[in-house]
Design a protein around this motif. Sequence first.
Motif, mmCIF file in Angstrom:
data_model
loop_
_atom_site.group_PDB
_atom_site.id
_atom_site.type_symbol
_atom_site.label_atom_id
_atom_site.label_comp_id
_atom_site.label_asym_id
_atom_site.label_seq_id
_atom_site.Cartn_x
_atom_site.Cartn_y
_atom_site.Cartn_z
ATOM 1 N N GLN A 1 -3.896 -10.563 2.911
ATOM 2 C CA GLN A 1 -4.552 -9.625 3.807
ATOM 3 C C GLN A 1 -3.596 -8.511 4.222
ATOM 4 O OE1 GLN A 1 -5.815 -12.315 6.862
ATOM 5 N NE2 GLN A 1 -7.779 -12.734 5.852
ATOM 6 N N GLY A 2 -2.339 -8.895 4.473
ATOM 7 C CA GLY A 2 -1.362 -7.871 4.826
ATOM 8 C C GLY A 2 -1.145 -6.884 3.700
ATOM 9 N N GLU A 3 -1.114 -7.353 2.468
ATOM 10 C CA GLU A 3 -0.955 -6.459 1.328
ATOM 11 C C GLU A 3 -2.147 -5.512 1.196
ATOM 12 O OE1 GLU A 3 1.574 -5.979 -0.633
ATOM 13 O OE2 GLU A 3 2.803 -7.510 0.358
ATOM 14 N N LEU A 4 -3.320 -6.023 1.483
ATOM 15 C CA LEU A 4 -4.501 -5.157 1.428
ATOM 16 C C LEU A 4 -4.401 -4.042 2.464
ATOM 17 C CD1 LEU A 4 -7.369 -7.786 0.994
ATOM 18 C CD2 LEU A 4 -6.536 -6.167 -0.704
ATOM 19 N N ILE A 5 -4.015 -4.395 3.680
ATOM 20 C CA ILE A 5 -3.900 -3.372 4.730
ATOM 21 C C ILE A 5 -2.798 -2.377 4.386
ATOM 22 C CG2 ILE A 5 -3.306 -3.014 7.159
ATOM 23 C CD1 ILE A 5 -4.659 -5.667 7.761
ATOM 24 N N LYS A 6 -1.661 -2.881 3.862
ATOM 25 C CA LYS A 6 -0.556 -1.999 3.500
ATOM 26 C C LYS A 6 -0.968 -1.023 2.400
ATOM 27 C CE LYS A 6 4.248 -2.177 1.879
ATOM 28 N NZ LYS A 6 5.352 -3.072 1.468
ATOM 29 N N ALA A 7 -1.698 -1.542 1.403
ATOM 30 C CA ALA A 7 -2.151 -0.663 0.320
ATOM 31 C C ALA A 7 -3.143 0.365 0.834
ATOM 32 C CB ALA A 7 -2.780 -1.502 -0.790
ATOM 33 N N ALA A 8 -4.009 -0.034 1.772
ATOM 34 C CA ALA A 8 -4.982 0.903 2.321
ATOM 35 C C ALA A 8 -4.297 1.994 3.119
ATOM 36 C CB ALA A 8 -5.980 0.159 3.199
ATOM 37 N N ARG A 9 -3.288 1.618 3.898
ATOM 38 C CA ARG A 9 -2.579 2.627 4.681
ATOM 39 C C ARG A 9 -1.809 3.582 3.766
ATOM 40 N NH1 ARG A 9 -3.096 1.563 9.902
ATOM 41 N NH2 ARG A 9 -3.460 -0.600 10.579
ATOM 42 N N ALA A 10 -1.249 3.065 2.667
ATOM 43 C CA ALA A 10 -0.565 3.945 1.719
ATOM 44 C C ALA A 10 -1.542 4.956 1.115
ATOM 45 C CB ALA A 10 0.091 3.116 0.619
ATOM 46 N N GLN A 11 -2.749 4.490 0.805
ATOM 47 C CA GLN A 11 -3.752 5.422 0.271
ATOM 48 C C GLN A 11 -4.146 6.460 1.316
ATOM 49 O OE1 GLN A 11 -7.072 3.754 -1.884
ATOM 50 N NE2 GLN A 11 -5.910 1.879 -2.355
ATOM 51 N N LEU A 12 -4.214 6.046 2.593
ATOM 52 C CA LEU A 12 -4.508 7.023 3.647
ATOM 53 C C LEU A 12 -3.428 8.097 3.722
ATOM 54 C CD1 LEU A 12 -5.812 4.705 6.523
ATOM 55 C CD2 LEU A 12 -7.144 6.339 5.165
ATOM 56 N N GLY A 13 -2.172 7.676 3.536
ATOM 57 C CA GLY A 13 -1.085 8.666 3.537
ATOM 58 C C GLY A 13 -1.201 9.619 2.366
ATOM 59 N N GLU A 14 -1.562 9.089 1.214
ATOM 60 C CA GLU A 14 -1.732 9.954 0.045
ATOM 61 C C GLU A 14 -2.877 10.941 0.245
ATOM 62 O OE1 GLU A 14 -2.329 7.319 -3.173
ATOM 63 O OE2 GLU A 14 -0.269 6.550 -3.199
ATOM 64 N N LYS B 1 -14.083 16.787 0.364
ATOM 65 C CA LYS B 1 -15.162 15.918 0.816
ATOM 66 C C LYS B 1 -15.012 14.510 0.244
ATOM 67 C CE LYS B 1 -18.575 19.635 1.370
ATOM 68 N NZ LYS B 1 -19.865 20.180 0.887
ATOM 69 N N ALA B 2 -14.651 14.402 -1.028
ATOM 70 C CA ALA B 2 -14.464 13.094 -1.644
ATOM 71 C C ALA B 2 -13.343 12.320 -0.961
ATOM 72 C CB ALA B 2 -14.181 13.243 -3.137
ATOM 73 N N ARG B 3 -12.253 13.056 -0.636
ATOM 74 C CA ARG B 3 -11.151 12.370 0.053
ATOM 75 C C ARG B 3 -11.579 11.897 1.437
ATOM 76 N NH1 ARG B 3 -8.254 16.571 -2.399
ATOM 77 N NH2 ARG B 3 -8.340 17.810 -0.480
ATOM 78 N N ALA B 4 -12.420 12.664 2.100
ATOM 79 C CA ALA B 4 -12.882 12.274 3.436
ATOM 80 C C ALA B 4 -13.738 11.002 3.360
ATOM 81 C CB ALA B 4 -13.675 13.424 4.060
#
Length: 637
Positions: free
Chosen positions: A462-475, A543-546
């Motif tokens: 679960q932590g890896e999932l959240i970390k990957a999601a936050r990295a994508q948010l940064g990108e 829009k796609a990124r949003a």
Amino acid sequence: MPGFIVRDEDGLWVDLSQLGGAAEFRAWVDRAFIRGICFRELDYAAFVRLAFDCEAGCVDDEVEACATTGQPPRVRFAAGMTHILPVRMPLYRGLKISGARAEYLFEPVSIDCTVPRTAAGGSADGTEFETVTQKTRLDFDEFVAQAWLKGLRCGIDESVVRGAIDSERTGRVVIAHAVPPGAGRDACVEELSAGMHRDDAPGLLPDGRVDLARFRNRFPQIRAGEKLLRKRPPVPGEPGRELDGRAVAPALPKDIDFAALAGAGTRVESGPDGEFMVATIDGFLDIDEASSKISVTDKIVNRAGVSLRTTGDLVLMGDDYEEHGEIQEGRVVEGLNVTTFADVFGKLVSHGGAVVLKKNLSGGAIVNPGGQVAVDGRVSGATILAPDGEVTLQHAENSLIVGRCVVVRERAVGCDILADELDIALAEASVLAGCRIAVAQVRPHGPAETVVSVLVPPEAAQGELIKAARAQLGELQAADEQAKQIMETLRARPGVTNYLTVAARVRREEIALSAEQQVAFHKLRDSVTPVLKAMAQLSEQGKARAAHRDKLLAGIAAVEAARQAAAASIHCRIGDIAGDVIVRARYLAADAKAPQSLAPGELRAFLRAAPGGSRPLFAGSSGSFEWSPAGSAGETG
């Protein structure tokens, strides 16, 4: 001569159409014998039949049969009738009748005759007579007549009497036997359905080999409307006859209440061919040996137990199975919704549904991956595997138990138990593991302690999932910044801002262009069209990124909520500790194999292991304990 007696050149006959019955013939015979008459060349068998067996109903039937065949309704019983010479009557001595047999003493016989005296010269002078004794023999026809008057009226063994007379035998001989009544036939049932018989031939394996541990078809199915049994009515026996001619009634044959045998799923139908028991539903045959009732039920009911001799291993196709006998060690019963009413020493395998034991499970096993298991008796030295089901026990000792929810209402001694939710009234020297554990009491049992492992689900994934999601948010944020800079650069190109401003005012109808202005506006549009397309592409990408950003934020929120819910559901409470107890939190690795999927030997090792990731929570022999990851450990003592 009575009317039913016919005398012609062939002998004496009885006209059955004129005979009122055997009693009428006996009365005439009795009168004839009293007058010293006997029947010559007597047919003894026909004589006895006319005297005792020609009752009124039988005579009528025989007359009708003769009329059908065109024969006269007559029976010949003698060649003729004569008087017995008075001098011969003393030759026939008394009989010894004892019970069901009669004896007669045969000895040489002679008669005294008066003949003319013979002169000295050897010729009879005809004037004087003398009495001489002459040797003679008995006569069978006279014997029958004299025996009748002495009480022996039937049962004479003609061959014995004639043989004794012809051979001039001397001695006591059994000459007659009473006729015992013939045995009738009790009412019985006749099996009509092939389903009444089980095929106990050895089963066949898929490769064609014989499987000696399993029978071919132990529980055949019955179809609705199928005739199961037919009642055979009782048949009375033939009456017997005493030596004096009195009839001996046969024993009454036993009848059966056919309707009382029809249980659930059957009915009795009567027709011209008799009474039949018919199945009213599709199902399996059930014969209750105690009441003899025959039922057809939608469940398989076995009352003989499961053993290699009686059933072998069972693979059942029905939706329900009831076993009223013991399931012996080494035998396997596989089915759905299994209920047993006796001890189980073998293995039960159910593909869902419920496995219910009304008595004990000793040394055996129950496998029901997704269903329920309930044992009302004791579980001893056994294995119960229901990883996705519920297990409810009363008393368990030295057993391995796996379930999604396990409840031990009375006592668990020396058991290994794994469950997501575990509720035990009393634990002694047991190894327990689960996410939600409630133990009311812990007591000592020998030197072994009770070990409780609180399983904490893996959080690394679960932590890896959240970390990957936050990295994508940064990108996505970086891509937005870069797109913003490019957009500002494109807006700064010549004519772009002017065109966008004029186009916006034209769309809002704030201004109206003249013909010359429209030509100039179109030229401006054509010059900035490539830039406009690039700007539109950047806008769509934004829009796609949003949208992707919204999905990532929702996923992160869901994972966080699940982590909080999982942490809140993990709980361990031990109410009364009066024996050695070790409690630890055991954090499961994300890549580890699920404990419920381990083999029994591996599972026992897993429950007893203390990996490096474990966290000690409590160790003591008194007080109480309660812990949850959401809160803090608490203990009193």
